[in-house]
Every structure is written in C-alpha cells, then in structure tokens.
Design a protein around this motif. Sequence first.
Motif, mmCIF file in Angstrom:
data_model
loop_
_atom_site.group_PDB
_atom_site.id
_atom_site.type_symbol
_atom_site.label_atom_id
_atom_site.label_comp_id
_atom_site.label_asym_id
_atom_site.label_seq_id
_atom_site.Cartn_x
_atom_site.Cartn_y
_atom_site.Cartn_z
ATOM 1 N N PHE A 325 99.847 33.225 63.187
ATOM 2 C CA PHE A 325 100.011 32.620 61.857
ATOM 3 C C PHE A 325 99.889 33.580 60.686
ATOM 4 C CE2 PHE A 325 98.084 28.827 64.103
ATOM 5 C CZ PHE A 325 99.310 28.302 64.405
ATOM 6 N N MET A 404 94.715 26.832 58.453
ATOM 7 C CA MET A 404 95.270 26.453 57.143
ATOM 8 C C MET A 404 95.179 24.939 56.941
ATOM 9 S SD MET A 404 98.520 29.021 57.104
ATOM 10 C CE MET A 404 98.901 29.060 58.849
ATOM 11 N N ALA A 461 89.658 28.400 55.811
ATOM 12 C CA ALA A 461 88.806 27.594 56.679
ATOM 13 C C ALA A 461 89.674 27.024 57.783
ATOM 14 C CB ALA A 461 88.148 26.473 55.887
HETATM 15 N N1 SAH Z 1 96.233 35.929 61.576
HETATM 16 C C1 SAH Z 1 95.061 35.168 61.241
HETATM 17 C C2 SAH Z 1 95.421 33.823 60.639
HETATM 18 C C3 SAH Z 1 96.172 33.914 59.356
HETATM 19 S S1 SAH Z 1 96.569 32.355 58.664
HETATM 20 C C4 SAH Z 1 94.182 35.037 62.464
HETATM 21 O O1 SAH Z 1 94.574 35.373 63.567
HETATM 22 O O2 SAH Z 1 93.025 34.617 62.317
HETATM 23 C C5 SAH Z 1 95.215 32.102 57.554
HETATM 24 C C6 SAH Z 1 94.311 30.996 58.064
HETATM 25 O O3 SAH Z 1 93.494 31.500 59.088
HETATM 26 C C7 SAH Z 1 93.358 30.471 57.033
HETATM 27 O O4 SAH Z 1 93.946 29.495 56.208
HETATM 28 C C8 SAH Z 1 92.285 29.870 57.895
HETATM 29 O O5 SAH Z 1 92.674 28.627 58.401
HETATM 30 C C9 SAH Z 1 92.261 30.835 59.055
HETATM 31 N N2 SAH Z 1 91.219 31.845 58.898
HETATM 32 C C10 SAH Z 1 91.386 33.167 58.772
HETATM 33 N N3 SAH Z 1 90.192 33.797 58.692
HETATM 34 C C11 SAH Z 1 89.262 32.832 58.777
HETATM 35 C C12 SAH Z 1 87.839 32.834 58.781
HETATM 36 N N4 SAH Z 1 87.139 33.960 58.669
HETATM 37 N N5 SAH Z 1 87.205 31.643 58.905
HETATM 38 C C13 SAH Z 1 87.882 30.500 59.030
HETATM 39 N N6 SAH Z 1 89.224 30.447 59.022
HETATM 40 C C14 SAH Z 1 89.908 31.588 58.903
#
Ligand code: SAH
Length: 614
Positions: A325, A404, A461
């Motif tokens: 994502f 997301m 989150a």
């Molecule tokens: N490539 C990333 C995701 C990117 S999309 C991965 O692999 O984690 C962005 C979304 O990831 C955010 O909206 C949230 O839903 C989630 N996200 C990323 N980091 C986060 C964290 N530290 N805690 C909770 N959700 C997180």
Amino acid sequence: MYPVMLEVRGRSCLVVGGGGVALRKVDGLRAEGAEVTVVAPEPMPALAELAVAGQIRLERRPYRDGDVAGRRLVFAATGDREVNRRVFRDAEAAGIWANVADDPELCSFHLPARVQRGALQLAVASGGEAPFVTRRLRQLLERRFGAEWSEWIEAAGRFRAEVRRRKLPIAEEERRYDTFFAETVDPGRLTARVPTSGEEESYLAGASYGVELAAPAAAEDRHWTAAAPGPAAGLVSLVGAGPGDPGLLTLRGRQRCLEADAIVYDRLAATALPLDLPSRVELHGVGKQASRHPVPQEEINALLVRLARAGKCVVRLKGGDPFVFGRGGEEAEALVQAGVPFEVVPAVTAGIAAPAYAGIPVTHRREAVRVTIVTAHESIKSEGAQVRWDLLAADPHATIVGYMGVTSLSGVVEKLLAAGLDPATPAAMIERGTTSAQRVVRAAVSELPGAAGRAGLEPPALFVIGPTVAHAAELDWFQRRPLVGERILLTAPPGAWAAKLERAGAEPVPVALPVSAAARVVMDALPITGCLLRSPDDVDSLDEERDNPSWSSAARTWCLGADTAGRARARGWPAIHELPADADPAALVRAIAARVRRTPPPATPGGSGGRGAA
Ligand code: SAH
C-alpha cells in the motif's frame, strides 16, 4: 607558542586535583592511552571509580615534593593557587611540561580547543591572547565540519597506504593524493565524502575520476558487480523504513541509506532515517508536512528518474514495506519505463508490527489461520467497492488488518456487521504503532468506531479485527514498559544510555554534533519529550535545538551533575531535573519513570490504552 601533537600512549602523566576540571583532564589523557596518576586528598566519586576499575592510579593525599618526578606532563587543578604554584615550580625545575588550569602564567603549555573527527583533529589556540575566542571558534568549526570527516580521514589513511604500497615516484604519489583530495572534498562547503571503491581504484590507477563519471555507463554495468562492490550510480533502491521504530529498519535498508547520494523519504519514514547519515547525502522530503501538501506521485517519480540519471545512488525510503500500500509498485513501474535500474529492500510492514507492539499476534493456532491485509480506503478510480467485506465477515478464523482506515472505519464495520460478523468480535485501532506516539484503543468491533472517535485517533492508524485481538489483554508488552511514550534527545555516541532508555520503552534520539540535517528530520518527526544533558558542553551544543518545532512544551531536562544543571538553568532550559554526576543509565530510567508515571492500560477489552488515550 609552538604547536605539537604529543604521543602520550603508555607515558606517565600526573594530575593534581580531584574535582570536575581534574576529571576532564584525566578523561582527555586516558582517551589517548596515557598512564594517569591522580593526587588528591578528596577525589570526586567518578575518579575513585576509575581507580577501582584500574583505569588510573589514585593517591588520596595532598601533593608533596617529588610527585612530578618521572612524569611527561603535569596538570594542576586544585583550586588552591599556592599548591598549583608549587606543582608548576617543581615541574619547571625538573624540566617537565606543566599546565595549571585557568592560570596562563603557571603554564608551560596550553591545551587548544579542538574539533575531533576520528583521527582528524583541528586545534584552535589564541596564544593566551584571547582564550574566549577559542571556544567560540571551536563551536563554529563543530558546525561546519560534519561527522562524515571521520569516515573520510579513515578512507584517506587507507588510500595513502595503498598508494605507498605501489612504490611510485614521489610526483606520481602526490598526483594521486591531489586527485583523492580534489574529488572528495568540497572546498566551498567544507564537506567531504568517502569515495566508492570503484572511484578509489581509478584514483590509484592515476585517472581523474570526474571525467569517467561523466561518461554514461551501460545499463548492465550499473548494477552491483564483483569488480565494483558498492551501489552503482544511477540505481534506485526502494527501501522499506519499517513501521516507525528506528530499530526496525533492516540492515540492508540502513546500509543503502548510508551509502546513498540522495534519499527521497516519506513522512512515515522520517523516524527511521539513520541519525548517523553522512552529511553529504541529499535529503528530499516528499511526504505531507505540517504546512505543505504532499508532492504529487508523478513528481516523485520524475524526481527519482532525474536523480538516477544524474548518476546518483538513490534511496526511496518509504514507511513500512515498499510494496504494501505505498504505491511502491507504481514507482518501480515508472523507473522501468524510464530505463532506470532499481531494487527493492522489503521491510516490516505496519500491519504486522503495529499489532505486535499492541500485544496482538495476527495469527494464532486454531483461532486465526489467515490474515487479510486490506485497505479500507478503496481506490476511487474503480467503479464500486473492490473489497468483498461480506466474504471477510464470513470467516471467523481470520484476522483483518485494515490500512488507511481512520475515516472509513465506521462504514467498514457497518458492512461487516450487515454481512453477519459477530458484533462482539475483539477489535483494535492502533495509531503510530511501534513509535513513542503509539496509541491503542481496543473494543468489541461494534464499539470500535465510537471508542476510536472518542480517543481522537488520527492517521497513520490501522485497525485489527479478529479473535486474536483478545490476547492483547495479556500480551501488551510494549505499553507496559515504564518509559513508553518518551522520546529523549541525547548526544551521540549513544552507548549504554540509549540502550537502557530503549529497553525501558523510550525512544532515544542520539544526535551527533554538530546536529545534521538528517538528525533534524528525525527530531521533527515526532515530539521530543525530554533531553538528557551529560555535560555543560551538551547544554551549549543542544541549546539551539530547543527552537525545533518538535520540542514538546512539556519536555523535561535531565541533567547529570550540578555543573550541567547549573548551565542548563543559566540558559533557561525548562523543567530541570538534576541527577548525580555519576548517575548510571539505570538511575536515569528510574528518575524518568518516577516523573512520568502513566495510567496503566486497561486489562479488559472495551477500554482504551496508551498515552493520552485513556
Ligand atoms: N507501506 C506501508 C503502508 C503505507 S499506507 C506499510 O507497509 O506499513 C499508509 C497506512 O499504513 C496508514 O494510513 C496506516 O493505516 C498504516 N500505517 C503505517 N505506519 C503505521 C504505524 N506506525 N501505525 C499504524 N498504522 C500505520
């Protein structure tokens, strides 16, 4: 005044005096391997400890005649001018160099203010004319000469050894040194960079590398080869930064960052930027920042292509895993279309790591044998829904991890319940998981949107729905650590202090001085809740960092020793807590824990846990 560098290793030096000034002299001498004897009737505890550890010889008595005999250097810092004068006179009579602290008349040598970058030392002296300028000049140089100079001097030493091994005529040797210097030092900005081994070879061969670099390399040559170990110019590494905790960046990811010419990073990746990034690395922030809109995807793609085509080693640092994502796939496609070579460095994705830090295993024997990683923010391009929430609702032995999902949570829950999901299914929402700002709200799935809304959870989150969420009541290891939520600035090297803080649940931010651009990005990424000052020098060096927007208004100042606390007070630092000068990391952790005690997270689902969420 005649400047020299003295080899004190293994040589006997005397320090008369047992206070803080004497200790600093002892530290300086020991760092260079001198054999140090201290004479003091009442030495401070730190000196006594050094003696117990066998690091110095300590004579607990007043100075007496004959003490200077056989020494190479003698220092006096007793605070008693008469004793200092005797020490100096005895040393002079015996032909030994002597220095009395803060008394230029009683000195046969002065210590310059110095900036040290590995083996490279810059010394500043004023010949006793105006000692006040030397400290200020030193600070200036501290800022101008980045940490990369220590790596550079090491590389220069290796290079010299290689050149010498070849037994070239002197003029040829000099020509190679000229090339090395001209190619690696920017005289205007006073920055240096370590050459790649390919570059070094070409300097050794007597080529002027700059000319060769300008010629376009064949595409297949631009990947790593055995002949040229080191990332090839023009390569883009799509690197996952992990979920936020800087310790979760992979070894490969860190290595790529340290070797890069340019790093293009997202906001979510900022906490994981290595704090010891060489200052030659260009930084391009393309994520959403407080006042700025995110850079559009097409512009990010174009930037990556442009940097790579300029022959740079580029790291595209993305939060979590680059192919989960994060539009990493789209970026890779753009690179392929532009003919730019790339690689992917996978990483820990937030959907697995954030639950882990909330005490939620995403699989568990018999309870959850499938994990669905899903975006709740469905693509707007497609006509209608892409996610079959109805199918997900029908599988009770599974975990749903929704990325997301802050704004869409209530809509998603509605669909799941309508499709028959048990409303009592355990669920959680995790904000900024794995970081010092982690907040977790747990509730039955039907209650989760309300509970998360009341706690004010915001992106980034994700939500977790499934039977294994119930294990968090027992496995919530991270939020239970005494210093969770603390993000503490300190000066590098990190050592035992950072390790102890980290194990207690805090996020240490150990910055090397002078504070680099990368360190500022990391500092800005999340609130700084406290600062550890270990010496008056720390106070001076970190003073201007307090203007940083990330400095929490409730930040506390932890000072080791009265001198440090005094300096911090004089400079107006907030909420000063003084610890003994010889406090150890465990004592610091206890002191912080006593001040920041938080309400423990609730043990039962239905409530909320974590900093500020209760
Ligand atoms: N490539 C990333 C995701 C990117 S999309 C991965 O692999 O984690 C962005 C979304 O990831 C955010 O909206 C949230 O839903 C989630 N996200 C990323 N980091 C986060 C964290 N530290 N805690 C909770 N959700 C997180």
